[in-house]
Scaffold this active site. Structure first.
Site, PDB file in Angstrom:
ATOM      1  N   ARG A  43       0.845  -1.205   0.000  1.00  0.00           N
ATOM      2  CA  ARG A  43       0.000   0.000   0.000  1.00  0.00           C
ATOM      3  C   ARG A  43       0.881   1.258   0.000  1.00  0.00           C
ATOM      4  NH1 ARG A  43      -2.661  -1.293   4.249  1.00  0.00           N
ATOM      5  NH2 ARG A  43      -4.347  -2.297   3.127  1.00  0.00           N
ATOM      6  N   TYR A  88      17.670  11.198  -2.397  1.00  0.00           N
ATOM      7  CA  TYR A  88      19.030  11.677  -2.657  1.00  0.00           C
ATOM      8  C   TYR A  88      19.010  12.382  -4.003  1.00  0.00           C
ATOM      9  CZ  TYR A  88      24.141  11.303  -2.577  1.00  0.00           C
ATOM     10  OH  TYR A  88      25.485  11.585  -2.589  1.00  0.00           O
ATOM     11  N   ARG A 142      27.321  25.289  -0.524  1.00  0.00           N
ATOM     12  CA  ARG A 142      27.438  24.783  -1.909  1.00  0.00           C
ATOM     13  C   ARG A 142      26.700  23.451  -1.956  1.00  0.00           C
ATOM     14  NH1 ARG A 142      28.449  20.222  -3.588  1.00  0.00           N
ATOM     15  NH2 ARG A 142      30.665  19.840  -3.475  1.00  0.00           N
ATOM     16  N   LYS A 160      21.883  12.094   3.204  1.00  0.00           N
ATOM     17  CA  LYS A 160      23.105  11.282   3.305  1.00  0.00           C
ATOM     18  C   LYS A 160      22.960  10.293   4.468  1.00  0.00           C
ATOM     19  CE  LYS A 160      25.892  13.533   0.252  1.00  0.00           C
ATOM     20  NZ  LYS A 160      26.863  13.071  -0.728  1.00  0.00           N
ATOM     21  N   GLU A 231      30.031  18.134   4.652  1.00  0.00           N
ATOM     22  CA  GLU A 231      29.316  18.014   3.377  1.00  0.00           C
ATOM     23  C   GLU A 231      28.991  19.372   2.791  1.00  0.00           C
ATOM     24  OE1 GLU A 231      28.500  14.788   2.212  1.00  0.00           O
ATOM     25  OE2 GLU A 231      28.177  15.919   0.367  1.00  0.00           O
ATOM     26  N   ASP A 232      29.304  19.525   1.539  1.00  0.00           N
ATOM     27  CA  ASP A 232      28.845  20.678   0.753  1.00  0.00           C
ATOM     28  C   ASP A 232      29.181  22.033   1.381  1.00  0.00           C
ATOM     29  OD1 ASP A 232      28.067  18.712  -0.928  1.00  0.00           O
ATOM     30  OD2 ASP A 232      25.941  19.196  -0.960  1.00  0.00           O
ATOM     31  N   ASP A 254      33.344  14.603   2.574  1.00  0.00           N
ATOM     32  CA  ASP A 254      32.746  13.712   1.578  1.00  0.00           C
ATOM     33  C   ASP A 254      33.014  14.185   0.158  1.00  0.00           C
ATOM     34  OD1 ASP A 254      31.074  11.602   0.724  1.00  0.00           O
ATOM     35  OD2 ASP A 254      29.385  12.987   0.549  1.00  0.00           O
ATOM     36  N   ASP A 255      32.977  15.493  -0.065  1.00  0.00           N
ATOM     37  CA  ASP A 255      33.116  16.006  -1.435  1.00  0.00           C
ATOM     38  C   ASP A 255      34.540  15.883  -1.946  1.00  0.00           C
ATOM     39  OD1 ASP A 255      30.356  17.063  -1.837  1.00  0.00           O
ATOM     40  OD2 ASP A 255      30.917  18.037   0.035  1.00  0.00           O
ATOM     41  N   ALA A 295      35.614  19.150  -5.416  1.00  0.00           N
ATOM     42  CA  ALA A 295      35.390  17.822  -5.985  1.00  0.00           C
ATOM     43  C   ALA A 295      36.453  17.507  -7.045  1.00  0.00           C
ATOM     44  CB  ALA A 295      33.981  17.749  -6.566  1.00  0.00           C
ATOM     45  N   ASN A 401      26.246  17.362 -10.017  1.00  0.00           N
ATOM     46  CA  ASN A 401      24.886  17.104  -9.535  1.00  0.00           C
ATOM     47  C   ASN A 401      24.131  18.411  -9.366  1.00  0.00           C
ATOM     48  OD1 ASN A 401      25.225  14.272  -9.142  1.00  0.00           O
ATOM     49  ND2 ASN A 401      26.466  14.736  -7.341  1.00  0.00           N
ATOM     50  N   ASN A 445      28.969   8.250  -7.767  1.00  0.00           N
ATOM     51  CA  ASN A 445      28.529   9.148  -6.691  1.00  0.00           C
ATOM     52  C   ASN A 445      29.072   8.639  -5.362  1.00  0.00           C
ATOM     53  OD1 ASN A 445      26.727  10.264  -4.531  1.00  0.00           O
ATOM     54  ND2 ASN A 445      25.839  11.271  -6.317  1.00  0.00           N
TER      55      ASN A 445
HETATM   56  N1  LIG Z   1      29.483  12.762  -8.214  1.00  0.00           N
HETATM   57  C1  LIG Z   1      29.730  13.044  -6.956  1.00  0.00           C
HETATM   58  O1  LIG Z   1      29.766  12.149  -6.082  1.00  0.00           O
HETATM   59  C2  LIG Z   1      29.995  14.447  -6.560  1.00  0.00           C
HETATM   60  C3  LIG Z   1      29.751  15.491  -7.417  1.00  0.00           C
HETATM   61  N2  LIG Z   1      30.006  16.771  -7.024  1.00  0.00           N
HETATM   62  C4  LIG Z   1      29.620  17.833  -7.934  1.00  0.00           C
HETATM   63  O2  LIG Z   1      30.752  18.522  -8.394  1.00  0.00           O
HETATM   64  C5  LIG Z   1      30.359  19.820  -8.740  1.00  0.00           C
HETATM   65  C6  LIG Z   1      31.441  20.784  -8.309  1.00  0.00           C
HETATM   66  O3  LIG Z   1      31.558  20.851  -6.906  1.00  0.00           O
HETATM   67  P1  LIG Z   1      32.706  21.747  -6.226  1.00  0.00           P
HETATM   68  O4  LIG Z   1      34.024  21.294  -6.733  1.00  0.00           O
HETATM   69  O5  LIG Z   1      32.558  21.733  -4.774  1.00  0.00           O
HETATM   70  O6  LIG Z   1      32.288  23.169  -6.790  1.00  0.00           O
HETATM   71  P2  LIG Z   1      33.114  24.460  -7.148  1.00  0.00           P
HETATM   72  O7  LIG Z   1      32.115  25.479  -7.520  1.00  0.00           O
HETATM   73  O8  LIG Z   1      34.100  24.765  -6.085  1.00  0.00           O
HETATM   74  O9  LIG Z   1      33.949  24.030  -8.445  1.00  0.00           O
HETATM   75  C7  LIG Z   1      33.516  24.191  -9.738  1.00  0.00           C
HETATM   76  C8  LIG Z   1      34.724  24.265 -10.641  1.00  0.00           C
HETATM   77  O10 LIG Z   1      34.270  24.332 -11.989  1.00  0.00           O
HETATM   78  C9  LIG Z   1      34.922  25.393 -12.644  1.00  0.00           C
HETATM   79  N3  LIG Z   1      34.061  25.955 -13.671  1.00  0.00           N
HETATM   80  C10 LIG Z   1      32.916  26.613 -13.495  1.00  0.00           C
HETATM   81  N4  LIG Z   1      32.458  27.044 -14.673  1.00  0.00           N
HETATM   82  C11 LIG Z   1      33.324  26.635 -15.600  1.00  0.00           C
HETATM   83  C12 LIG Z   1      33.410  26.795 -17.007  1.00  0.00           C
HETATM   84  N5  LIG Z   1      32.497  27.439 -17.694  1.00  0.00           N
HETATM   85  N6  LIG Z   1      34.455  26.237 -17.648  1.00  0.00           N
HETATM   86  C13 LIG Z   1      35.384  25.585 -16.976  1.00  0.00           C
HETATM   87  N7  LIG Z   1      35.365  25.390 -15.643  1.00  0.00           N
HETATM   88  C14 LIG Z   1      34.352  25.933 -14.973  1.00  0.00           C
HETATM   89  C15 LIG Z   1      35.203  26.417 -11.563  1.00  0.00           C
HETATM   90  O11 LIG Z   1      36.245  27.306 -11.947  1.00  0.00           O
HETATM   91  C16 LIG Z   1      35.590  25.508 -10.420  1.00  0.00           C
HETATM   92  O12 LIG Z   1      36.949  25.163 -10.529  1.00  0.00           O
HETATM   93  C17 LIG Z   1      28.974  20.050  -8.126  1.00  0.00           C
HETATM   94  O13 LIG Z   1      27.994  20.008  -9.142  1.00  0.00           O
HETATM   95  C18 LIG Z   1      28.791  18.877  -7.227  1.00  0.00           C
HETATM   96  O14 LIG Z   1      27.440  18.460  -7.165  1.00  0.00           O
HETATM   97  C19 LIG Z   1      30.556  17.065  -5.814  1.00  0.00           C
HETATM   98  C20 LIG Z   1      30.823  16.061  -4.923  1.00  0.00           C
HETATM   99  C21 LIG Z   1      30.499  14.691  -5.215  1.00  0.00           C
HETATM  100  C1  LIG Z   2      27.170  13.925  -4.294  1.00  0.00           C
HETATM  101  C2  LIG Z   2      27.672  15.079  -3.582  1.00  0.00           C
HETATM  102  O1  LIG Z   2      28.186  14.962  -2.483  1.00  0.00           O
HETATM  103  C3  LIG Z   2      27.603  16.381  -4.188  1.00  0.00           C
HETATM  104  O2  LIG Z   2      27.196  16.495  -5.343  1.00  0.00           O
HETATM  105  O3  LIG Z   2      27.965  17.341  -3.519  1.00  0.00           O
HETATM  106 MG   LIG Z   3      28.364  16.772  -1.486  1.00  0.00          MG
END
Ligand SMILES: NC(=O)C1=CN([C@@H]2O[C@H](COP(=O)(O)OP(=O)(O)OC[C@H]3O[C@@H](n4cnc5c(N)ncnc54)[C@H](O)[C@@H]3O)[C@@H](O)[C@H]2O)C=CC1
Ligand SMILES: CC(=O)C(=O)O
Ligand SMILES: [Mg+2]
Length: 543
Positions: A43, A88, A142, A160, A231-232, A254-255, A295, A401, A445
């Site tokens: 249900r 998530y 973030r 998480k 986180e974030d 985590d990131d 990341a 993401n 992820n």
């Molecule tokens: N798959 C997973 O498990 C995870 C994915 N992520 C994802 O990674 C992404 C980034 O996270 P953070 O590193 O913390 O963010 P952040 O904002 O610190 O890093 C983004 C990077 O992308 C670059 N960037 C932005 N626009 C750009 C462009 N037009 N051309 C080239 N480079 C460009 C920036 O200069 C920066 O170096 C987020 O979307 C997050 O969700 C984060 C953690 C885990």
């Molecule tokens: C998956 C994750 O931790 C992030 O996108 O920030």
């Molecule tokens: Mg994260």
């Protein structure tokens, strides 16, 4: 006579005092005559599936978790691939954006900058001090790739921890979601009358650091057995606080670390297949990162161990990695760089800036392209086709993401490479039938890593989380593919096996903790691997 049914758990905070229990059965006559548990599970699923919008499904599951936690977790385990996109990423992203609008009941701790000087009393209001084992702490600055959401980041901590409970059998009442309120720079929220956080801009880093020092100290005093997952946090603070506390408290980011571990794992499996197709040795891989934040740099650092495990020196390993940020290829003579980017700045290029992705692809000739940029669609069809022209079986991982920010879709990657691609994304994409063959996207992820890493660290009662524990979690995941999963070309195991995988990862993490001498539960050292696995599995909570 009016009968008022006000069960104890109807108040969210009261419920937290109890171990998770189903709602008490109403007295005879007040319950329907045939309320059967298994039928009720069907249900609940029908009610869940009947919701049109994903955010409504999220709200439904959140209410189910509040009302009947064992039912929620039983269904979460049984329907993992159906539930994870809701509790998530991607839906949790929308749940965060709409948190203040949809708020219904308390779940977790809010610590605000106004609590500075009295954080102790805030933390000590938590009902289950002695049971606390794992906390996910965000400052909302973030959230996924969605930017600064302020206090609306709370659902990421909640989401998480739901995966810790479902995926690694952590007891629900041992988990503490925490959202720090240090203000927000997002004007939309400051102007929103429903916004639940402080109406002020983020405090400067020096003030935040004083707050964080008090917070971390009081956490260690209130919850002596607690592991903290950051986180974030925005990238600058993510690196700052990981370095500041990692040798003092059991904490990981985590990131940076979880993402590094999960991508290393997928890369190991992809690189083997890619090298088989190209005939080139594993050591010949070149990896290009589009995005150099917490990341991107976290993954780049972790991928160094792929090359060093192949016998390369640190210098040789580093030379295999190229980073791009919003100003193009990162190289030393480009100008001043943020500290976290300096290590990977290229010294073999000193010409004018190269900003166009296609030009960079042609210069670097990467075997693998990783997206951690938050730039939706940045991997254009031309970029994907360039990767295909450079490699018989390119590795393309758009990892940003939630799904709407992914650098490309699975479908685009399949089309642009004629189905010859090793693919993993941060958020889930559906499988595709291409020229009569089923192709399966991987989900790179950190959700595959943190449950097992956390479980291992908790069971070993670690005083800190070493790099070797993070690497062990990654290798544990890479080695967990079954023959069937390999035959399908999967890079990651199916998520339905998360408990089994988390148990295996936890064993590897405990062994690494023992080798690093950070384990306090030293009795586990004498157990064989099989005994240790049985011990770990025996500690998992079952709904
Ligand atoms: N798959 C997973 O498990 C995870 C994915 N992520 C994802 O990674 C992404 C980034 O996270 P953070 O590193 O913390 O963010 P952040 O904002 O610190 O890093 C983004 C990077 O992308 C670059 N960037 C932005 N626009 C750009 C462009 N037009 N051309 C080239 N480079 C460009 C920036 O200069 C920066 O170096 C987020 O979307 C997050 O969700 C984060 C953690 C885990
Ligand atoms: C998956 C994750 O931790 C992030 O996108 O920030
Ligand atoms: Mg994260």
């Amino acid at each position: 006579m009016t009968i008022v049914l006000t069960p104890y758990w109807s108040n969210g905070v009261q419920r937290l005092k109890m171990a998770p229990q189903p709602p008490p059965k109403p007295p005879h006559g007040l319950a329907p005559p045939t309320l059967d548990d298994d039928i009720h599970a069907q249900r609940c699923m029908a009610q869940f599936r009947g919701k049109d919008k994903d955010i409504e499904k999220y709200i439904y599951l959140s209410a189910l978790k509040e009302r009947d936690p064992p039912m929620f977790y039983r269904l979460a385990l049984r329907h993992m691939s159906e539930f994870t996109p809701i509790i998530y990423t991607p839906t949790v992203g929308q749940a965060c954006q709409e948190y203040s609008k949809n708020y219904r009941h308390p779940e977790g701790i809010f610590v605000s900058i106004k609590d500075k000087g009295k954080i102790r009393s805030v933390l000590r209001s938590w009902p289950k001090l002695e049971d606390a084992r794992i906390s996910v702490v965000t400052d909302g600055s973030r959230i996924l790739g969605l930017g600064d959401l302020g206090i609306n980041g709370m659902p990421i901590s909640i989401g998480k921890l739901s995966l810790y409970i479902a995926g690694a059998g952590i007891r629900p009442h041992s988990t503490i979601p925490i959202c720090l309120d240090l203000g927000t720079n997002t004007q939309k929220y400051l102007d929103d009358p429903l916004y639940l956080g402080l109406r002020k801009k983020r405090v400067p880093t020096a003030e935040m650091t004083e707050f964080m020092d008090e917070f971390m100290y009081e956490m260690s005093q209130a919850f002596p057995k607690l592991l903290v997952q950051f986180e974030d946090f925005s990238t600058d603070h993510a690196f700052l606080y990981l370095e500041r506390y990692r040798n003092q408290y059991p904490v990981f980011n985590d990131d940076i670390q979880g993402t590094g571990a999960v991508v290393l794992s997928g890369f190991i499996n992809a690189a083997r297949l890619s090298s088989q197709a190209s005939g080139r040795p594993l050591s010949s891989h070149r990896i290009l990162f589009f995005g150099a934040g917490s990341a991107g740099v976290g993954v780049a650092m972790q991928l160094m161990s792929f090359f060093t495990l192949e016998g390369m020196t640190e210098e040789e390993a580093r030379s295999r990695i190229y980073l791009i940020d919003s100003q193009g290829l990162i190289y030393a003579s480009r100008g001043p760089l943020a500290e976290h980017k300096e290590y990977f700045a290229r010294t073999d290029y000193s010409g004018p800036p190269i900003t166009d992705l296609i030009d960079i692809l042609e210069y670097v000739k990467p075997t693998a392209l990783m997206g951690l940029s938050t730039m939706s669609g940045a991997f254009t069809m031309e970029a994907i086709q360039t990767m295909a022209a450079l490699n018989p079986l390119p590795i393309i991982f758009p990892l940003s993401n939630p799904v709407k920010l992914s650098e490309c879709t699975f479908e685009d990657a399949v089309r642009g490479t004629d189905g010859k691609v090793l693919f993993a994304s941060g958020s889930p994409f559906p499988e595709i039938e291409w020229k009569g063959k089923m192709l399966y996207p991987g989900q790179g992820n950190n959700m595959y890593i943190f449950p097992g890493l956390g479980l291992g660290a908790i069971i070993a009662r670690c005083s800190s989380v070493s790099d070797s524990m993070v690497e062990a979690s990654s290798l544990g995941l890479a080695n967990s593919l079954t023959a069937d999963e390999k035959a399908k070309g999967l890079l990651y195991p199916v998520i339905e096996r998360i408990r089994e995988i988390s148990g295996d990862i936890a064993v590897q993490v405990i062994r690494a903790a023992q080798a690093a001498g950070v384990d306090h539960h030293t009795d586990l050292r004498s157990k064989s691997d099989a005994e240790l696995l049985a011990f770990v599995n025996g500690r998992m909570w079952n709904p």
